[in-house]
Design a protein around this motif. Structure first.
Motif, PDB file in Angstrom:
ATOM      1  N   PHE A  80     -19.690 -11.177  12.184  1.00 22.12           N
ATOM      2  CA  PHE A  80     -19.959  -9.793  12.441  1.00 22.12           C
ATOM      3  C   PHE A  80     -21.303  -9.950  13.213  1.00 22.12           C
ATOM      4  O   PHE A  80     -21.643  -8.783  13.657  1.00 22.12           O
ATOM      5  N   SER A  81     -21.521 -10.547  13.439  1.00 17.47           N
ATOM      6  CA  SER A  81     -23.458 -10.848  14.233  1.00 17.47           C
ATOM      7  C   SER A  81     -23.073 -10.154  15.967  1.00 17.47           C
ATOM      8  O   SER A  81     -21.927 -10.194  16.291  1.00 17.47           O
ATOM      9  N   GLY A  82     -23.633  -9.695  15.959  1.00 20.17           N
ATOM     10  CA  GLY A  82     -24.116  -8.825  17.592  1.00 20.17           C
ATOM     11  C   GLY A  82     -22.971  -7.456  17.392  1.00 20.17           C
ATOM     12  O   GLY A  82     -23.346  -6.510  18.617  1.00 20.17           O
ATOM     13  N   LEU A  83     -22.430  -7.034  16.109  1.00 14.86           N
ATOM     14  CA  LEU A  83     -21.578  -6.050  15.595  1.00 14.86           C
ATOM     15  C   LEU A  83     -22.816  -4.436  15.013  1.00 14.86           C
ATOM     16  O   LEU A  83     -22.732  -5.396  13.955  1.00 14.86           O
ATOM     17  N   ALA A  84     -21.895  -3.519  15.616  1.00 11.16           N
ATOM     18  CA  ALA A  84     -22.866  -2.398  14.484  1.00 11.16           C
ATOM     19  C   ALA A  84     -21.882  -2.187  13.736  1.00 11.16           C
ATOM     20  O   ALA A  84     -21.205  -2.112  14.124  1.00 11.16           O
ATOM     21  N   LEU A 140       1.052  -1.630   0.096  1.00 14.62           N
ATOM     22  CA  LEU A 140      -0.025   0.103   0.169  1.00 14.62           C
ATOM     23  C   LEU A 140       1.236   1.372   0.356  1.00 14.62           C
ATOM     24  O   LEU A 140       1.781   1.213   1.073  1.00 14.62           O
ATOM     25  N   LYS A 141       0.259   2.289  -0.835  1.00 12.84           N
ATOM     26  CA  LYS A 141       0.292   3.325  -0.649  1.00 12.84           C
ATOM     27  C   LYS A 141       0.787   3.930   0.619  1.00 12.84           C
ATOM     28  O   LYS A 141       1.392   4.904   1.271  1.00 12.84           O
ATOM     29  N   ASN A 142      -0.275   3.719   1.261  1.00  9.61           N
ATOM     30  CA  ASN A 142      -0.050   4.766   2.477  1.00  9.61           C
ATOM     31  C   ASN A 142      -1.151   3.919   3.612  1.00  9.61           C
ATOM     32  O   ASN A 142      -2.460   1.942   2.483  1.00  9.61           O
ATOM     33  N   LYS A 143      -0.133   2.708   4.063  1.00  8.91           N
ATOM     34  CA  LYS A 143      -0.459   1.932   4.968  1.00  8.91           C
ATOM     35  C   LYS A 143      -1.620   2.065   5.725  1.00  8.91           C
ATOM     36  O   LYS A 143      -2.275   3.250   6.058  1.00  8.91           O
ATOM     37  N   GLU A 144      -2.163   0.909   6.197  1.00 13.02           N
ATOM     38  CA  GLU A 144      -2.720   1.022   7.388  1.00 13.02           C
ATOM     39  C   GLU A 144      -2.941   0.620   9.289  1.00 13.02           C
ATOM     40  O   GLU A 144      -2.024  -0.304   9.300  1.00 13.02           O
ATOM     41  N   TYR A 145      -2.478   1.865   9.791  1.00 11.85           N
ATOM     42  CA  TYR A 145      -2.143   1.657  11.553  1.00 11.85           C
ATOM     43  C   TYR A 145      -3.155   1.837  11.467  1.00 11.85           C
ATOM     44  O   TYR A 145      -3.155   3.100  11.842  1.00 11.85           O
ATOM     45  N   GLY A 146      -3.426   1.372  13.012  1.00 11.20           N
ATOM     46  CA  GLY A 146      -4.566   1.940  13.857  1.00 11.20           C
ATOM     47  C   GLY A 146      -6.008   1.453  13.526  1.00 11.20           C
ATOM     48  O   GLY A 146      -6.472   0.700  12.409  1.00 11.20           O
ATOM     49  N   ARG A 147      -6.621   2.773  13.933  1.00 10.17           N
ATOM     50  CA  ARG A 147      -8.272   2.418  13.905  1.00 10.17           C
ATOM     51  C   ARG A 147      -8.578   2.575  12.646  1.00 10.17           C
ATOM     52  O   ARG A 147      -8.223   3.372  11.838  1.00 10.17           O
ATOM     53  N   ALA A 148      -9.734   1.752  12.293  1.00  8.39           N
ATOM     54  CA  ALA A 148     -10.653   2.117  11.357  1.00  8.39           C
ATOM     55  C   ALA A 148     -11.703   1.821  11.175  1.00  8.39           C
ATOM     56  O   ALA A 148     -12.127   0.602  12.183  1.00  8.39           O
ATOM     57  N   ARG A 149     -13.034   1.914  10.932  1.00  9.05           N
ATOM     58  CA  ARG A 149     -14.192   1.958  11.253  1.00  9.05           C
ATOM     59  C   ARG A 149     -14.337   0.580  10.025  1.00  9.05           C
ATOM     60  O   ARG A 149     -13.736   1.223   8.844  1.00  9.05           O
ATOM     61  N   ILE A 150     -15.511  -0.149  10.294  1.00  6.95           N
ATOM     62  CA  ILE A 150     -15.622  -1.052   8.933  1.00  6.95           C
ATOM     63  C   ILE A 150     -16.734  -0.798   8.378  1.00  6.95           C
ATOM     64  O   ILE A 150     -18.334  -0.580   9.182  1.00  6.95           O
ATOM     65  N   LYS A 151     -17.446  -1.264   7.110  1.00 10.16           N
ATOM     66  CA  LYS A 151     -18.608  -1.029   6.422  1.00 10.16           C
ATOM     67  C   LYS A 151     -18.638  -2.361   5.492  1.00 10.16           C
ATOM     68  O   LYS A 151     -18.156  -2.864   5.611  1.00 10.16           O
ATOM     69  N   PHE A 152     -20.627  -2.555   6.224  1.00  6.09           N
ATOM     70  CA  PHE A 152     -20.426  -3.562   5.915  1.00  6.09           C
ATOM     71  C   PHE A 152     -20.968  -4.243   3.633  1.00  6.09           C
ATOM     72  O   PHE A 152     -21.475  -2.414   4.060  1.00  6.09           O
ATOM     73  N   LEU A 153     -20.369  -4.518   3.347  1.00  2.00           N
ATOM     74  CA  LEU A 153     -20.910  -4.438   2.294  1.00  2.00           C
ATOM     75  C   LEU A 153     -22.667  -5.870   2.351  1.00  2.00           C
ATOM     76  O   LEU A 153     -23.138  -5.720   1.700  1.00  2.00           O
ATOM     77  N   GLU A 154     -22.396  -6.920   3.258  1.00  2.00           N
ATOM     78  CA  GLU A 154     -23.660  -7.308   3.497  1.00  2.00           C
ATOM     79  C   GLU A 154     -23.555  -8.083   4.969  1.00  2.00           C
ATOM     80  O   GLU A 154     -23.037  -8.389   5.585  1.00  2.00           O
ATOM     81  N   GLN A 155     -24.780  -8.918   5.682  1.00  2.00           N
ATOM     82  CA  GLN A 155     -24.486  -8.853   6.625  1.00  2.00           C
ATOM     83  C   GLN A 155     -23.658 -11.066   6.556  1.00  2.00           C
ATOM     84  O   GLN A 155     -23.409 -11.170   5.971  1.00  2.00           O
ATOM     85  N   SER A 156     -22.965 -10.845   7.784  1.00  2.00           N
ATOM     86  CA  SER A 156     -22.026 -11.874   7.796  1.00  2.00           C
ATOM     87  C   SER A 156     -22.198 -12.739   9.440  1.00  2.00           C
ATOM     88  O   SER A 156     -22.216 -11.314  10.206  1.00  2.00           O
ATOM     89  N   SER A 157     -22.437 -13.930   9.470  1.00  2.00           N
ATOM     90  CA  SER A 157     -22.663 -14.795  10.737  1.00  2.00           C
ATOM     91  C   SER A 157     -20.997 -13.833  11.424  1.00  2.00           C
ATOM     92  O   SER A 157     -21.457 -14.078  13.264  1.00  2.00           O
TER      93      SER A 157
END
Length: 336
Positions: free
Chosen positions: A116-120, A97-114
């Motif tokens: 991630f059950s119980g997570l918003a 990656l040109k811009n590395k991913e380190y630390g906190r990042a929010r997650i966006k669902f594209l579909e429901q997954s078991s």
């Protein structure tokens, strides 16, 4: 006992994955990442986790996984490197990656997954990678992305194979333990059969069956590993069978041997031998500067004194006593 098998590719948090699974109440075992899967896939194994790694999948000496892992009848979860490993192995592409991913990042669902059950949606994950999945194999799809639009969860179209590009095992990840619980319980169908009391009862039974009426010699240092082993031995066996031997090399910190001796006396052992070998060790080391040579001298003399003292007390030899050893799980992984 239902088990989650963790394959370790050198991640600093592999042990933490194992701990998180056991905190759920499911037993976990850790094996080298490049181990052949066949001998490890006992009937108790309900799922497999591929750990992270400091390596990149495209490195010349990148750790590999047994290809049979992708044909197992049990679910497989890749975490960070583990996810990238499965993507690369199945014909996808991972790149820097040109811009590395380190630390906190929010997650966006594209579909429901078991998983991630119980997570918003929008929960905060914890990233630690400089590579990312650039191209998925045709058999995979992206089920969630980071706030940067990069894959966060990829899943196989037909098989129960999935990969996370973040670390649910670390405390910084919101709902991380829930994710691992969903994998172990919901996806793998594991039962909560493990706890410390269960482990201790099993260990006691195994010790009693293995040792019988024989003596057991433990070379004890007063550290956590050997002291815990001593306590377990004394809980499992009659005190008269257990022999604890502490050899003072003269290389301890000021008053440390006296403190260790007081601790060991409180364990309730019938046979505790406090051996003063300081003069012999210091004489053997006199004039030696090379650290490796010192290590060999100390090790050889330690074994020699142990053999002499054991013989003097009638507890030497394989027909007379077992030798007990306390070893951290991490050391078992490194040294086998």
């Amino acid at each position: 006992m239902d088990t989650i098998l963790i394959l370790d590719f050198g991640s600093q948090t592999t042990q933490l994955i194992g701990r998180r699974i056991r905190e759920i109440g499911v037993y976990s075992e850790i094996a080298p990442g490049d181990a052949k899967v066949g001998p490890l896939l006992k009937k108790e194994v309900r799922g497999v986790i591929l750990s992270g790694s400091p390596a990149s999948v495209y490195d010349k000496d990148a750790p590999l996984v047994d290809p049979n892992i992708y044909e197992l009848p049990v679910p497989v979860l890749g975490i960070c490197y583990g996810a990238q490993r499965m993507v690369q192995d199945r014909g996808g592409r991972v790149s820097s990656l040109k811009n590395k991913e380190y630390g906190r990042a929010r997650i966006k669902f594209l579909e429901q997954s078991s998983l991630f059950s119980g997570l918003a949606e929008g929960f905060t994950s914890w990233m630690s990678h400089g590579d990312s999945i650039e191209l998925l194999p045709g058999e995979f799809r992206t089920a969630a992305v980071t706030e940067n639009g990069l894959p966060a969860l990829v899943v196989h179209e037909q098989k129960r194979i999935m990969g996370l590009q973040f670390h649910p095992e670390v405390s910084h990840c919101e709902g991380g333990s829930q994710i691992l619980e969903n994998f172990a319980l919901k996806i793998c169908g594991s039962r909560r059969q493990w706890n410390m009391e269960t482990f201790l009862n099993k260990a006691r039974t195994e010790l009693q069956e293995r040792v019988g009426s024989n003596k057991v010699l433990l070379l004890i240092s007063g550290g956590v590993d050997s002291t815990v082993t001593a306590v377990l031995l004394l809980k499992a066996l009659p005190a008269d069978q257990v022999h604890l031997m502490y050899i003072d090399t003269g290389l301890m910190r000021l008053n440390e041997s006296e403190e260790v001796a007081e601790t060991l006396k409180g364990l309730g052992a019938s046979h505790l031998y406090l051996i003063d070998g300081a003069e012999r060790f210091l004489a053997a080391l006199e004039g030696v500067a090379d650290p490796e040579e010192k290590r060999k001298i100390i090790g050889d003399l330690f074994i020699r004194i142990q053999a002499e003292e054991s013989a003097a007390r009638g507890i030497e030899g394989p027909d007379r006593a077992f030798l007990a050893q306390g070893t951290l799980y991490t050391d078992m992984i490194e040294s086998g």
